[in-house]
Write a protein that holds these residues in place. Structure first.
Motif, PDB file in Angstrom:
ATOM      1  N   LYS B 252      25.170 -16.972  28.837  1.00 14.63           N
ATOM      2  CA  LYS B 252      25.757 -17.306  29.975  1.00 14.63           C
ATOM      3  C   LYS B 252      26.662 -16.445  30.119  1.00 14.63           C
ATOM      4  N   ASN B 253      26.552 -15.974  31.124  1.00 18.17           N
ATOM      5  CA  ASN B 253      27.602 -15.355  31.354  1.00 18.17           C
ATOM      6  C   ASN B 253      28.829 -14.992  32.114  1.00 18.17           C
ATOM      7  N   ASP B 254      28.897 -16.451  33.442  1.00 13.17           N
ATOM      8  CA  ASP B 254      30.000 -17.149  33.793  1.00 13.17           C
ATOM      9  C   ASP B 254      30.495 -18.620  33.696  1.00 13.17           C
ATOM     10  N   GLU B 255      30.708 -19.343  34.869  1.00 15.97           N
ATOM     11  CA  GLU B 255      30.879 -20.399  34.278  1.00 15.97           C
ATOM     12  C   GLU B 255      30.298 -21.802  34.677  1.00 15.97           C
ATOM     13  N   GLU B 256      28.753 -21.117  34.200  1.00 10.70           N
ATOM     14  CA  GLU B 256      28.157 -21.596  34.346  1.00 10.70           C
ATOM     15  C   GLU B 256      27.463 -22.472  32.813  1.00 10.70           C
ATOM     16  N   PRO B 257      27.499 -23.387  32.429  1.00  9.75           N
ATOM     17  CA  PRO B 257      27.370 -23.014  30.557  1.00  9.75           C
ATOM     18  C   PRO B 257      25.909 -23.870  30.680  1.00  9.75           C
ATOM     19  N   TYR B 258      25.694 -23.319  29.323  1.00 11.34           N
ATOM     20  CA  TYR B 258      24.731 -23.384  28.925  1.00 11.34           C
ATOM     21  C   TYR B 258      24.678 -25.374  27.952  1.00 11.34           C
ATOM     22  N   THR B 259      24.086 -26.603  28.301  1.00  9.58           N
ATOM     23  CA  THR B 259      24.492 -27.616  27.789  1.00  9.58           C
ATOM     24  C   THR B 259      23.280 -27.777  26.577  1.00  9.58           C
ATOM     25  N   ILE B 260      23.643 -28.154  25.136  1.00 12.62           N
ATOM     26  CA  ILE B 260      22.299 -28.565  24.498  1.00 12.62           C
ATOM     27  C   ILE B 260      22.633 -29.957  24.281  1.00 12.62           C
ATOM     28  N   GLU B 261      21.207 -30.056  24.313  1.00 14.23           N
ATOM     29  CA  GLU B 261      20.835 -31.578  24.520  1.00 14.23           C
ATOM     30  C   GLU B 261      19.660 -31.762  23.869  1.00 14.23           C
ATOM     31  N   ILE B 262      20.306 -32.820  23.588  1.00 14.98           N
ATOM     32  CA  ILE B 262      19.662 -33.607  22.131  1.00 14.98           C
ATOM     33  C   ILE B 262      18.257 -34.618  21.973  1.00 14.98           C
ATOM     34  N   PRO B 263      17.204 -34.558  22.314  1.00 16.62           N
ATOM     35  CA  PRO B 263      16.091 -35.713  22.570  1.00 16.62           C
ATOM     36  C   PRO B 263      16.031 -36.059  21.066  1.00 16.62           C
ATOM     37  N   LYS B 264      16.185 -37.585  21.745  1.00 11.52           N
ATOM     38  CA  LYS B 264      16.034 -38.456  20.691  1.00 11.52           C
ATOM     39  C   LYS B 264      14.067 -38.569  20.594  1.00 11.52           C
ATOM     40  N   LEU B 265      13.873 -38.349  19.142  1.00 13.89           N
ATOM     41  CA  LEU B 265      12.791 -38.244  18.712  1.00 13.89           C
ATOM     42  C   LEU B 265      12.052 -38.486  17.456  1.00 13.89           C
ATOM     43  N   THR B 266      10.934 -39.222  16.789  1.00 11.72           N
ATOM     44  CA  THR B 266      11.040 -38.986  14.939  1.00 11.72           C
ATOM     45  C   THR B 266       9.926 -38.071  14.922  1.00 11.72           C
ATOM     46  N   VAL B 301      14.822 -26.778  23.482  1.00 11.00           N
ATOM     47  CA  VAL B 301      15.367 -26.166  22.125  1.00 11.00           C
ATOM     48  C   VAL B 301      14.261 -26.324  20.257  1.00 11.00           C
ATOM     49  N   TYR B 302      14.077 -26.920  20.647  1.00 10.70           N
ATOM     50  CA  TYR B 302      12.739 -26.898  19.152  1.00 10.70           C
ATOM     51  C   TYR B 302      12.879 -26.283  18.585  1.00 10.70           C
ATOM     52  N   PRO B 303      13.153 -24.431  19.013  1.00 15.18           N
ATOM     53  CA  PRO B 303      13.115 -24.003  17.904  1.00 15.18           C
ATOM     54  C   PRO B 303      14.354 -23.418  17.058  1.00 15.18           C
ATOM     55  N   TYR B 304      15.222 -24.476  17.635  1.00 17.73           N
ATOM     56  CA  TYR B 304      16.290 -23.985  17.054  1.00 17.73           C
ATOM     57  C   TYR B 304      16.725 -25.780  16.202  1.00 17.73           C
ATOM     58  N   PHE B 305      15.989 -26.979  16.772  1.00 17.22           N
ATOM     59  CA  PHE B 305      16.118 -28.177  16.163  1.00 17.22           C
ATOM     60  C   PHE B 305      15.883 -27.911  14.804  1.00 17.22           C
ATOM     61  N   PRO B 306      16.973 -28.924  14.081  1.00 18.46           N
ATOM     62  CA  PRO B 306      16.786 -29.560  12.875  1.00 18.46           C
ATOM     63  C   PRO B 306      16.474 -30.588  13.116  1.00 18.46           C
ATOM     64  N   THR B 307      15.806 -30.858  11.338  1.00 20.03           N
ATOM     65  CA  THR B 307      14.422 -31.603  10.865  1.00 20.03           C
ATOM     66  C   THR B 307      15.771 -32.238  10.106  1.00 20.03           C
ATOM     67  N   PHE B 308      16.739 -34.021  10.267  1.00 22.51           N
ATOM     68  CA  PHE B 308      16.986 -34.395   8.623  1.00 22.51           C
ATOM     69  C   PHE B 308      16.173 -35.284   7.898  1.00 22.51           C
ATOM     70  N   ALA B 309      16.501 -35.717   6.158  1.00 22.45           N
ATOM     71  CA  ALA B 309      15.714 -36.410   5.461  1.00 22.45           C
ATOM     72  C   ALA B 309      16.328 -36.563   4.971  1.00 22.45           C
ATOM     73  N   GLU B 310      16.183 -37.547   4.130  1.00 17.17           N
ATOM     74  CA  GLU B 310      16.374 -37.730   2.642  1.00 17.17           C
ATOM     75  C   GLU B 310      15.875 -36.924   1.880  1.00 17.17           C
ATOM     76  N   ILE B 311      16.314 -36.699   0.495  1.00 15.97           N
ATOM     77  CA  ILE B 311      15.893 -35.997  -0.641  1.00 15.97           C
ATOM     78  C   ILE B 311      16.304 -37.086  -1.839  1.00 15.97           C
ATOM     79  N   TYR B 312      15.367 -36.677  -2.099  1.00 21.57           N
ATOM     80  CA  TYR B 312      15.786 -37.129  -3.431  1.00 21.57           C
ATOM     81  C   TYR B 312      15.504 -35.353  -4.781  1.00 21.57           C
ATOM     82  N   MET B 313      16.755 -35.271  -5.647  1.00 17.74           N
ATOM     83  CA  MET B 313      16.855 -34.283  -6.178  1.00 17.74           C
ATOM     84  C   MET B 313      17.436 -34.214  -7.446  1.00 17.74           C
TER      85      MET B 313
END
Lengths: 441, 313
Positions: B252-266, B301-313
């Motif tokens: 974005k090269n002006d005052e118009e923003p790019y808003t990052i919005e998070i979908p709520k998905l399983t 945003v799917y190419p950048y979408f992070p997934t969180f999971a609990e892992i046992y290390m």
């Protein structure tokens, strides 16, 4: 033309005589007169060598006199330009001049007294102008009159006699008082020495009441280990004379009275030992560059602006400071800040080293081992370099001062409970107490 | 104490993570100016160093400096340094930046957790006055309206000083994303003023140009603004054009923003949608159970979408 539509905006002589003179201190007015001599010197000699040229100033409670052998004012120049209030546009420009605004001489004369006489010899002409300011004020016309005039001298005067002499009498009361004070004369001498340092170093002899002015050569400490920063900039815009800027930043003797930045325009010092935000001190709320403090008493910075068109230089009309709104100055100031920062860091480290006596004093040795070099002989280096790793690191922990008031009897009780001797310790211990219990994990 | 590192684990902030990945994609384009490995990255790594891990691995940058103002926990920061090439410097960015050499192409991400103030502008000044052409400046500031502050305009004016404040701002302009918009203007105006000063002594034909690339609005908790761009020599226009920043939709090269919005998905929904992506039109996605709003957001945003999971290390 309908006269009812016209509003009178003509200047009055009183404005020039009484108001304009308020804007300038007496010392500065006299320095302005010397500027005119310098422009003469520049006209006949160019920019290099002023030996055999002199300016003699005599000031006492009865009269003021300044004379020079700097070539004189030609009748042509006097008739058309030199006595105009303000510089006419068609005036032939003297390249690299210090006179610029066309107010200096007149303003100085009015500031000093009520009667003046100007006599000037050039190779081919001579004139005398004499005016009584009070009488002149009453005349409707904006003119002075040649009292004597010879446009074609049969015998040219000797080179030493080609010059201008200005004598002012009926001194204004406050001026007469000032000239009668040794302290004023001393101050005038000091300020003349700083303002005209560059010309003095080129061989111009200036005397004040018979005492020659001296100058100090600007020097910075330099060695294999310590290298002052220096940089050349050019402001080159189409169809305008190029402004050349030389910048130097480094260290010298530890002396609070001479520490700071010096700014010169066409050789004329307009700002000296500056320790204000004008030259970058306290920039970024003191985080980019700190407020001046005596641990920076070794700091010296020099900026030389030079331009054939004096109008492009960032000075104000009284030549007592920089025009901080000038784009050129803003640009240079950015460079000054970048250049001074490593010097400030070095001086902080030097100061920290002094606080730790038992360690080897590498930085102090580096400073003591460096020699003074005049600016011309400084090795090119865009940054200040100190090739020495001090063992001492300045503490990274930044401290915050807290101050507050509490009822005296309560403070006394806390002090007794803490078994401390000072109120400072009361503050520190109670803070530690809270911090340990509530903040420290 | 005082460091955002202790307040939250950055990796659990999905919008922030998306922003980080988007910046990374944009930085990859810098190879049209110079090899990415020749760049230096300066950031505020906190305990987690997510930006450092990403930029080291994805861009191959080895000259890395993390500025940390929390000097109390120095040992802990040092313990968490992810790579040997990350240099930790303790102190405020205001005093550290001037200490660094600036003859290196730099990506500087000033990821503040507070609102724009004089110290932010001070860092910008140093970067603009000293950085090499083809360097990148990114600034993140908090832009969350504080309802407890009765005079937000005066408060912001005081933070940045009167001569840096945008004129005619009213209290109502400071609600919603208002502070973000005003902060961007303050930063931009200041940056251009410093740039004019730097350009003063540069000959025409090799003046520096600042081109804004980023204007992100996002909100994991507080409303945040990320604004930034590239500084280059006008002689490098061809290289800049070669980067083709304009074909990245988040640029974005002006005052118009790019808003990052998070979908709520399983997780199950994510996998289901991933199989159908990319798509020209999110309305084509076969998933009636998922609200259209989330489908739209995810398709962006799917190419950048992070997934969180609990892992046992």
């Amino acid at each position: 033309m309908n006269n009812e539509k016209i509003v009178n905006a003509a200047p009055t002589k009183e404005f020039f005589i009484y108001m304009l003179t308020k804007d300038i201190p007496l010392v500065r007015a006299i320095i302005d007169l010397v500027d005119n001599c310098l422009d003469g010197a520049h006209r006949i000699r160019g920019d290099e060598d002023y030996s055999e040229l002199w300016v003699r100033i005599e000031a006492n409670k009865d009269s003021f006199k300044i004379s020079d052998n700097c070539g004189g004012i030609s009748v042509e120049l006097a008739r058309k330009y030199a006595f105009r209030f303000g510089r006419p546009k068609d005036m032939p420009r003297l390249k690299h001049s210090v006179g610029q605004f066309g107010v200096g001489m007149k303003r100085a004369l009015f500031k000093i007294g009520r009667e003046f006489k100007i006599e000037s010899f050039t190779e081919t002409s001579r004139f005398v102008i004499e005016e009584d300011v009070e009488k002149w004020k009453e005349k409707p016309k904006w003119e002075f009159e040649f009292k004597e005039l010879e446009e074609k001298l049969t015998q040219p005067p000797s080179i030493d006699n080609r010059g201008t002499t200005i004598i002012v009498k009926s001194l204004n009361e406050s001026v007469a008082e000032a000239f009668n004070l040794d302290n004023f004369i001393n101050r005038l001498k000091g300020e003349l020495e700083i303002a005209h340092q560059d010309s003095l170093s080129k061989g111009l002899q200036i005397t004040l009441n018979g005492i020659p002015l001296t100058f100090s050569i600007t020097e910075l400490l330099q060695s294999d280990i310590l290298k002052p920063a220096n940089k050349d900039l050019e402001f080159d815009e189409p169809e305008k004379a190029v402004v050349k800027v030389k910048l130097y930043a480094g260290i010298s003797d530890s002396d609070p009275s001479t520490a700071g930045w010096y700014v010169y325009c066409n050789g004329r010092c307009i700002l000296e030992t500056d320790k204000s935000n004008t030259t970058g001190w306290a920039e970024g709320g003191g985080r980019t560059i700190p407020q001046y403090h005596n641990q920076f008493a070794r700091f010296r910075g020099y900026v030389f602006f030079d331009c054939d068109d004096a109008g492009r230089l960032p000075w104000n009309t009284t030549k007592t400071g920089v025009d901080i709104d000038s784009t050129i100055y803003r640009s240079v100031r950015q460079n000054m800040i970048t250049m001074m920062r490593p010097v400030i860091d070095f001086l902080n480290r030097l100061d920290a080293e002094k606080d730790c006596r038992e360690e080897p004093a590498m930085l102090t040795e580096a400073v003591e081992g460096a020699e003074k070099a005049d600016l011309q002989s400084i090795v090119a280096s865009p940054n200040f370099i100190a090739n020495v790793e001090s063992v001492i690191k300045t503490p990274v922990q930044q401290m915050q001062r807290i101050q507050y008031h509490k009822p005296k009897d309560q403070v006394k009780i806390v002090k007794d409970v803490l078994r401390v001797l000072s109120f400072k310790e009361v503050g520190e211990k109670t803070f530690d107490y809270f911090f340990e219990r509530e903040c420290d994990e | 104490m005082g460091s955002t590192g202790e307040k939250i684990n950055y990796s659990l902030r999905p919008a922030k993570q998306i922003e980080r990945k988007m910046l990374c994609i944009a930085f990859q384009r810098l190879s049209h100016f110079a090899a990415l490995s020749s760049y230096r990255y300066i950031g505020f790594g906190s305990f987690y160093f997510h930006d450092f891990m990403l930029f080291h691995k994805a861009l191959g940058i080895e000259n890395m400096i993390s500025i940390e103002r929390d000097v109390v926990n120095e040992a802990r920061f040092r313990f968490n340094v992810p790579f040997s090439c990350v240099d930790l410097l303790f102190g405020s960015s205001n005093s550290i930046l001037p200490d660094l050499p600036w003859d290196v192409r730099t990506i500087l991400w000033l990821d503040y957790d507070y609102m724009v103030d004089k110290s932010v502008l001070t860092d910008i000044s140093w970067f603009i006055a000293n950085s090499m052409p083809s360097s990148i400046l990114v600034i993140t500031v908090n832009a969350q309206p504080d309802l407890l502050i009765k005079t937000p305009v005066e408060n912001l004016t005081q933070r940045v000083s009167v001569d840096k404040m945008i004129p005619n701002v009213k209290k109502k302009d400071m609600s919603g994303w208002g502070i973000a918009n005003i902060s961007r203007k303050i930063i931009n105006n200041h940056l251009l003023e410093e740039l004019a000063a730097r350009n003063g002594s540069r000959p025409s034909g090799s003046k520096f140009v600042y081109q804004q690339l980023f204007n992100f609005h996002y909100q994991d908790g507080a409303k945040m603004l990320t604004v930034g761009g590239i500084l280059y020599d006008e002689g490098q226009q061809g290289q800049f054009d070669g980067c083709r920043f304009d074909n990245l939709d988040f640029i974005k090269n002006d005052e118009e923003p790019y808003t990052i919005e998070i979908p709520k998905l399983t997780f199950r929904e994510l996998r289901h949608l991933d199989q159908q992506l990319p798509t020209e039109d999110f309305r084509q996605l076969k998933a009636q159970i998922i609200p259209e709003r989330d489908l739209e957001r995810y398709s962006k945003v799917y190419p950048y979408f992070p997934t969180f999971a609990e892992i046992y290390m």
